[in-house]
Write a protein that holds these residues in place. Sequence first.
Motif, PDB file in Angstrom:
ATOM      1  N   ALA A  34      -9.980  -1.899 -17.303  1.00 56.20           N
ATOM      2  CA  ALA A  34      -8.899  -1.947 -16.550  1.00 56.20           C
ATOM      3  C   ALA A  34      -8.957  -0.851 -15.804  1.00 56.20           C
ATOM      4  O   ALA A  34      -8.661  -1.516 -14.000  1.00 56.20           O
ATOM      5  N   PHE A  35      -9.262  -0.073 -15.165  1.00 52.41           N
ATOM      6  CA  PHE A  35      -9.226   1.018 -14.702  1.00 52.41           C
ATOM      7  C   PHE A  35     -10.639   0.680 -13.626  1.00 52.41           C
ATOM      8  O   PHE A  35     -10.313   0.592 -11.823  1.00 52.41           O
ATOM      9  N   LEU A  36     -12.069   0.243 -13.637  1.00 55.14           N
ATOM     10  CA  LEU A  36     -12.726   0.342 -13.451  1.00 55.14           C
ATOM     11  C   LEU A  36     -12.592  -1.030 -12.447  1.00 55.14           C
ATOM     12  O   LEU A  36     -12.999  -1.153 -11.290  1.00 55.14           O
ATOM     13  N   ARG A  37     -11.905  -2.451 -13.309  1.00 57.87           N
ATOM     14  CA  ARG A  37     -11.495  -3.737 -12.051  1.00 57.87           C
ATOM     15  C   ARG A  37     -10.757  -3.068 -10.723  1.00 57.87           C
ATOM     16  O   ARG A  37     -11.040  -3.699 -10.352  1.00 57.87           O
ATOM     17  N   PHE A  38      -9.908  -2.062 -10.966  1.00 54.86           N
ATOM     18  CA  PHE A  38      -8.812  -1.586 -10.178  1.00 54.86           C
ATOM     19  C   PHE A  38      -8.998  -0.719  -9.579  1.00 54.86           C
ATOM     20  O   PHE A  38      -9.001  -0.640  -8.476  1.00 54.86           O
ATOM     21  N   SER A  39     -10.208  -0.299  -9.993  1.00 54.58           N
ATOM     22  CA  SER A  39     -11.065   1.011  -8.998  1.00 54.58           C
ATOM     23  C   SER A  39     -11.573   0.473  -7.778  1.00 54.58           C
ATOM     24  O   SER A  39     -11.813   0.611  -6.675  1.00 54.58           O
ATOM     25  N   LEU A  40     -12.301  -1.046  -8.577  1.00 55.90           N
ATOM     26  CA  LEU A  40     -13.337  -1.571  -7.141  1.00 55.90           C
ATOM     27  C   LEU A  40     -12.458  -1.883  -6.622  1.00 55.90           C
ATOM     28  O   LEU A  40     -12.623  -2.166  -5.155  1.00 55.90           O
ATOM     29  N   ALA A  41     -11.196  -2.585  -6.922  1.00 59.21           N
ATOM     30  CA  ALA A  41     -10.533  -3.668  -6.223  1.00 59.21           C
ATOM     31  C   ALA A  41      -9.950  -3.088  -5.310  1.00 59.21           C
ATOM     32  O   ALA A  41      -9.356  -3.239  -4.180  1.00 59.21           O
ATOM     33  N   GLY A  42      -9.378  -1.622  -5.282  1.00 58.95           N
ATOM     34  CA  GLY A  42      -8.844  -0.629  -4.360  1.00 58.95           C
ATOM     35  C   GLY A  42      -9.382  -0.409  -3.663  1.00 58.95           C
ATOM     36  O   GLY A  42      -9.400  -0.450  -2.063  1.00 58.95           O
ATOM     37  N   PHE A  43     -10.847  -0.429  -3.892  1.00 60.73           N
ATOM     38  CA  PHE A  43     -12.173   0.523  -2.636  1.00 60.73           C
ATOM     39  C   PHE A  43     -12.371  -0.779  -1.951  1.00 60.73           C
ATOM     40  O   PHE A  43     -12.410  -0.414  -0.294  1.00 60.73           O
ATOM     41  N   LEU A  44     -12.209  -2.376  -2.183  1.00 64.05           N
ATOM     42  CA  LEU A  44     -12.608  -2.933  -2.193  1.00 64.05           C
ATOM     43  C   LEU A  44     -11.627  -3.383  -0.319  1.00 64.05           C
ATOM     44  O   LEU A  44     -12.120  -3.769   0.539  1.00 64.05           O
ATOM     45  N   LEU A  45     -10.734  -3.249  -1.205  1.00 66.23           N
ATOM     46  CA  LEU A  45      -9.444  -3.612   0.018  1.00 66.23           C
ATOM     47  C   LEU A  45      -9.421  -2.510   0.680  1.00 66.23           C
ATOM     48  O   LEU A  45      -8.426  -3.173   1.731  1.00 66.23           O
ATOM     49  N   LEU A  46      -9.509  -1.356   0.369  1.00 70.37           N
ATOM     50  CA  LEU A  46      -8.648   0.155   1.212  1.00 70.37           C
ATOM     51  C   LEU A  46      -9.898  -0.260   2.349  1.00 70.37           C
ATOM     52  O   LEU A  46      -9.481   0.351   3.750  1.00 70.37           O
ATOM     53  N   CYS A  47     -11.173  -1.082   2.543  1.00 72.59           N
ATOM     54  CA  CYS A  47     -11.702  -1.080   3.307  1.00 72.59           C
ATOM     55  C   CYS A  47     -11.629  -2.084   4.213  1.00 72.59           C
ATOM     56  O   CYS A  47     -12.095  -2.151   5.365  1.00 72.59           O
ATOM     57  N   LEU A  48     -10.679  -3.523   3.593  1.00 72.13           N
ATOM     58  CA  LEU A  48     -10.475  -3.821   3.973  1.00 72.13           C
ATOM     59  C   LEU A  48      -9.306  -4.227   5.229  1.00 72.13           C
ATOM     60  O   LEU A  48      -9.039  -4.473   6.121  1.00 72.13           O
ATOM     61  N   ALA A  49      -7.894  -3.467   4.506  1.00 76.03           N
ATOM     62  CA  ALA A  49      -7.571  -2.882   5.509  1.00 76.03           C
ATOM     63  C   ALA A  49      -7.248  -1.334   6.056  1.00 76.03           C
ATOM     64  O   ALA A  49      -7.480  -1.945   7.574  1.00 76.03           O
ATOM     65  N   ALA A  50      -8.614  -1.064   6.585  1.00 74.26           N
ATOM     66  CA  ALA A  50      -9.069  -0.021   7.719  1.00 74.26           C
ATOM     67  C   ALA A  50      -9.565  -0.906   8.549  1.00 74.26           C
ATOM     68  O   ALA A  50      -9.517  -0.641   9.450  1.00 74.26           O
ATOM     69  N   ALA A  51     -10.548  -2.455   8.318  1.00 66.86           N
ATOM     70  CA  ALA A  51     -11.237  -3.197   8.568  1.00 66.86           C
ATOM     71  C   ALA A  51      -9.700  -3.537   9.646  1.00 66.86           C
ATOM     72  O   ALA A  51      -9.957  -4.049  10.878  1.00 66.86           O
ATOM     73  N   ARG A  52      -8.950  -4.012   9.609  1.00 67.28           N
ATOM     74  CA  ARG A  52      -7.771  -4.253   9.662  1.00 67.28           C
ATOM     75  C   ARG A  52      -6.790  -4.140  10.922  1.00 67.28           C
ATOM     76  O   ARG A  52      -5.704  -4.138  10.771  1.00 67.28           O
ATOM     77  N   LYS A  53      -7.038  -2.268  10.672  1.00 69.35           N
ATOM     78  CA  LYS A  53      -6.090  -1.325  11.188  1.00 69.35           C
ATOM     79  C   LYS A  53      -4.671  -1.663  10.019  1.00 69.35           C
ATOM     80  O   LYS A  53      -3.630  -1.626  10.910  1.00 69.35           O
ATOM     81  N   GLN A  54      -4.657  -1.820   8.578  1.00 66.24           N
ATOM     82  CA  GLN A  54      -3.210  -2.433   8.363  1.00 66.24           C
ATOM     83  C   GLN A  54      -3.687  -0.682   7.175  1.00 66.24           C
ATOM     84  O   GLN A  54      -3.710  -1.746   5.722  1.00 66.24           O
ATOM     85  N   LEU A  55      -3.268   0.149   7.113  1.00 66.91           N
ATOM     86  CA  LEU A  55      -3.113   1.130   6.632  1.00 66.91           C
ATOM     87  C   LEU A  55      -1.650   1.964   6.537  1.00 66.91           C
ATOM     88  O   LEU A  55      -1.500   2.447   5.294  1.00 66.91           O
ATOM     89  N   THR A  56      -0.738   1.042   6.628  1.00 70.09           N
ATOM     90  CA  THR A  56       0.811   2.063   6.893  1.00 70.09           C
ATOM     91  C   THR A  56       1.822   1.053   6.207  1.00 70.09           C
ATOM     92  O   THR A  56       2.211   0.053   6.117  1.00 70.09           O
ATOM     93  N   LEU A  57       2.248   1.764   4.786  1.00 68.58           N
ATOM     94  CA  LEU A  57       3.125   1.448   4.175  1.00 68.58           C
ATOM     95  C   LEU A  57       4.320   1.494   4.376  1.00 68.58           C
ATOM     96  O   LEU A  57       5.004   2.901   4.653  1.00 68.58           O
ATOM     97  N   PRO A  58       5.186   1.380   5.314  1.00 74.89           N
ATOM     98  CA  PRO A  58       6.860   1.127   5.175  1.00 74.89           C
ATOM     99  C   PRO A  58       7.138   2.554   4.392  1.00 74.89           C
ATOM    100  O   PRO A  58       7.236   2.009   3.048  1.00 74.89           O
ATOM    101  N   LEU A  59       7.387   2.910   4.830  1.00 72.80           N
ATOM    102  CA  LEU A  59       9.084   4.021   3.385  1.00 72.80           C
ATOM    103  C   LEU A  59       9.971   3.173   2.939  1.00 72.80           C
ATOM    104  O   LEU A  59       9.731   3.259   1.706  1.00 72.80           O
TER     105      LEU A  59
END
Length: 204
Positions: A34-59
């Motif tokens: 489970a840890f490896l699954r979401f570590s990889l998913a989190g990394f790939l999604l972070l790259c996608l979010a950075a590319a789309r400039k969607q890195l801000t989560l409203p408080l």
Amino acid sequence: MSAWVKLSITALFWAGAFFTAKWAVDIAPPVTTAFLRFSLAGFLLLCLAAARKQLTLPLSTLAGAAGMAVVGIFIYNMFFFEGLSRTSALNGSLIASANPAITALLARIWRKERTSLRQWLGILVSFLGVVLVISGGSLRALFHLEVNPGDLFIVGSATCWAVYSILARGVLARAGSVVTVTFTCIAGAILLSPFAFRETSSAW
């Protein structure tokens, strides 16, 4: 691409997840998987979010997103992979198919959402199907609680996913899907990490 096509493709991926996860837990311990699954998913999604400039989560969505990470990533996957290490992928997928019914039932209790007679009938049939699977069609097994613990873990994971889905409605409307899923995957992986480390250390 229409929403129905996207949902159909999602269902295909979701079905495949049970068989690939079953294969994975035959190789690595469940929490580590489970840890490896979401570590990889989190990394790939972070790259996608950075590319789309969607890195801000409203408080205003932070509490809801944190709840999604705890219930839908951390606890869900503890149950999901532990369950699949003890039961078959087929049983897991059949039990998890009750997820829409569990979601509808919780939404009725929690959010006071209106439930039609047809939906109540669907919930009843769905739960009867789960009982049939975990009992193996045996009344003796049901009344004497001779059920596979792995099947019960899968029931727990389906319930967690229902809670995750209900929480997600409000968060996604205000934060957007990419940043929300990125946050929950990374936070979930962080929560899983100490348990995965302990599991791996004990295995060695």
